[in-house]
Design an enzyme around this catalytic site. Structure first.
Site, PDB file in Angstrom:
ATOM      1  N   ASP A 116       7.791  26.929   5.663  1.00  0.00           N
ATOM      2  CA  ASP A 116       6.422  26.585   5.262  1.00  0.00           C
ATOM      3  C   ASP A 116       5.680  25.796   6.332  1.00  0.00           C
ATOM      4  O   ASP A 116       4.595  26.187   6.762  1.00  0.00           O
ATOM      5  CB  ASP A 116       6.425  25.760   3.958  1.00  0.00           C
ATOM      6  CG  ASP A 116       6.671  26.636   2.738  1.00  0.00           C
ATOM      7  OD1 ASP A 116       6.366  27.840   2.802  1.00  0.00           O
ATOM      8  OD2 ASP A 116       7.179  26.103   1.738  1.00  0.00           O
ATOM      9  N   ARG A 141       8.555   9.760  -0.102  1.00  0.00           N
ATOM     10  CA  ARG A 141       7.196  10.268   0.157  1.00  0.00           C
ATOM     11  C   ARG A 141       6.215   9.185   0.577  1.00  0.00           C
ATOM     12  O   ARG A 141       5.484   9.351   1.556  1.00  0.00           O
ATOM     13  CB  ARG A 141       6.672  11.070  -1.038  1.00  0.00           C
ATOM     14  CG  ARG A 141       7.191  12.521  -1.202  1.00  0.00           C
ATOM     15  CD  ARG A 141       8.114  12.973  -0.184  1.00  0.00           C
ATOM     16  NE  ARG A 141       8.487  14.389  -0.244  1.00  0.00           N
ATOM     17  CZ  ARG A 141       9.599  14.877   0.264  1.00  0.00           C
ATOM     18  NH1 ARG A 141      10.473  14.069   0.851  1.00  0.00           N
ATOM     19  NH2 ARG A 141       9.861  16.165   0.230  1.00  0.00           N
ATOM     20  N   ASP A 188       5.912  16.127  -5.304  1.00  0.00           N
ATOM     21  CA  ASP A 188       5.729  15.610  -3.947  1.00  0.00           C
ATOM     22  C   ASP A 188       4.272  15.641  -3.484  1.00  0.00           C
ATOM     23  O   ASP A 188       3.811  14.736  -2.810  1.00  0.00           O
ATOM     24  CB  ASP A 188       6.623  16.373  -2.965  1.00  0.00           C
ATOM     25  CG  ASP A 188       8.092  16.017  -3.157  1.00  0.00           C
ATOM     26  OD1 ASP A 188       8.363  14.885  -3.589  1.00  0.00           O
ATOM     27  OD2 ASP A 188       8.956  16.864  -2.886  1.00  0.00           O
ATOM     28  N   SER A 190      16.602  25.219  -1.863  1.00  0.00           N
ATOM     29  CA  SER A 190      15.647  24.345  -1.201  1.00  0.00           C
ATOM     30  C   SER A 190      16.240  22.936  -1.278  1.00  0.00           C
ATOM     31  O   SER A 190      16.565  22.445  -2.359  1.00  0.00           O
ATOM     32  CB  SER A 190      14.305  24.407  -1.938  1.00  0.00           C
ATOM     33  OG  SER A 190      13.635  23.180  -1.791  1.00  0.00           O
TER      34      SER A 190
END
Ligand code: ARG
Length: 400
Positions: free
Chosen positions: A12, A92, A121, A173
């Site tokens: 991505d 984050r 996220d 993932s």
């Protein structure tokens, strides 16, 4: 336009670079933080430049992560829905902070992240950006671009000569940091199935873990772990060592159905050996040293704290206020907890504190007993008075 991108080196964020350059004619600064995810910065840098980035930053933020995010959450006993130690959620706001520093230095106009529109996220990143740099724009390409599948993304990457590591094709993932690993996708989306062994990255299957138990005596000072088995360790090293030892004994595998902030229920697999071990030990030390009412009340605060971190409200006055409260609760959380690690279990094997509230003379049933049992009659009569009154009324009400 100048953009700071939260870059992971994955599919991505790699194609995001090309996509942004085409769409916004932008200059892309790729930014990666080291929070213990075992990336090779050289390889990342090369990939970022090949994908079209004009600059690449790699910042070691491990120590800050542990001291400013992980330890406060440990002191707060923050486990989302009583299970998840919040590894991804805590990272984050830290990554966002790193990005803000770069954006200010580089005079950038926008932040970009590669989160989908379905997860937590995106919320955590954007809340953090909004608080730390409200003047800077936020772009989330994955929420708006034309690609409908991973295949289409790979196609696009191929067309534009973007290097993506399809060599070690993992069906999962994975988000990785010092405090734990989050594993999603593939067969894990089937709630009826046990995760296959290859989903796990750092923990031994408890069945294959050593058949001899190992004892670890962990030492805390004011709620912070400072060493074990008589040796002191700096924060990052301590977490790394505990991860290794607890992981070897199959500790810290978590398989849950979790409520995301956006409302979706998702099946999550985590590996958090150090977090699991440290939360168990820390809680035990609190049980020994904390007043009953405070211990019970703090438990309510812990739930709120975990929820707040999970939802992404790290940079708020609310979180700071809770941290101030929690800090006070940790005043006497100093001492040592011995744990027996055995085939996926962390078993309490001893507790010790100079501030212990445990008094053998009060709890013993031997002749050493100093507790005045006669005084309990008055205690029960007075504190039970409301119950007595209710009981009397019930009898009376039945009659009429
Ligand atoms: N569900 C977890 C959380 O919200 C894990 C998310 C993992 N993130 C990822 N980008 N793979 O904290």
């Amino acid at each position: 336009m100048k953009i700071v991108l939260a870059y992971s080196g994955g599919l991505d964020t790699s194609i995001i670079i090309k996509w942004l350059k085409d769409k916004y004619n932008a200059e892309i600064i790729a930014f990666t933080v080291d929070i213990g995810q075992k990336d090779n910065p050289k390889i990342l840098e090369e990939k970022a430049y090949k994908a079209g980035a004009s600059k690449f930053y790699f910042k070691d933020m491990k120590e800050e992560f542990v001291k400013e995010f992980v330890f406060p959450s440990l002191k707060a006993s923050a486990l989302y829905e009583n299970k998840y130690p919040l590894a991804t959620a805590l990272s984050r706001p830290l990554i966002a902070k790193g990005m803000v520093e770069i954006a200010q230095k580089e005079k950038a106009d926008a932040f970009v992240h590669g989160c989908t529109g379905k997860g937590n996220d995106q919320v955590r990143f954007e809340f953090s950006f909004k608080y730390l740099a409200p003047e800077i724009k936020i772009i989330a390409p994955v929420r708006e671009w034309e690609f409908k599948s991973r295949e289409e993304e790979i196609e696009y990457a191929k067309k534009h000569n973007i290097v993506v590591s399809v060599s070690k094709k993992s069906p999962y993932s994975i988000d990785w940091n010092l405090w734990g690993i989050a594993i999603e996708c593939g067969i894990l989306e089937d709630t009826e199935k046990e995760p296959p062994e290859d989903a796990y990255q750092i923990t031994k299957n408890p069945q294959q873990a050593p058949s001899k138990p190992e004892y670890i005596e962990i030492e805390f000072e004011k709620g912070i772990p400072i060493g074990f088995n008589g040796k002191k360790y700096p924060p990052v090293q301590l977490i790394q060592k505990i991860t290794e030892i607890a992981g070897k004994h199959g500790i810290g595998r978590i398989d849950i159905i979790e409520n995301r902030y956006v409302g979706i229920k998702s099946r999550e697999i985590y590996e958090a050996p150090a977090a699991t071990f440290l939360h168990i030990a820390h809680n035990e030390l609190e049980a020994l040293t904390m007043d009953r009412e405070l211990y019970h009340f703090k438990n309510i605060i812990s739930q709120k704290y975990a929820q707040l971190v999970y939802y992404g409200y790290w940079y708020t006055q609310f979180r700071e206020a809770l941290d101030n409260f929690i800090e006070k609760t940790q005043e006497f959380v100093t001492g040592k907890i011995k744990l027996k690690l055995f085939k996926g279990n962390c078993i309490i094997a001893g507790r010790r504190s100079p501030y212990s509230l445990y008094d053998t003379k009060l709890s013993t049933y031997t002749k050493e007993d100093t507790f005045d049992q006669k005084a309990s009659k008055g205690f029960i009569d007075i504190s039970g008075l409301p119950v007595y009154l209710e009981g009397k009324r019930k009898k009376y009400a039945k009659r009429s």
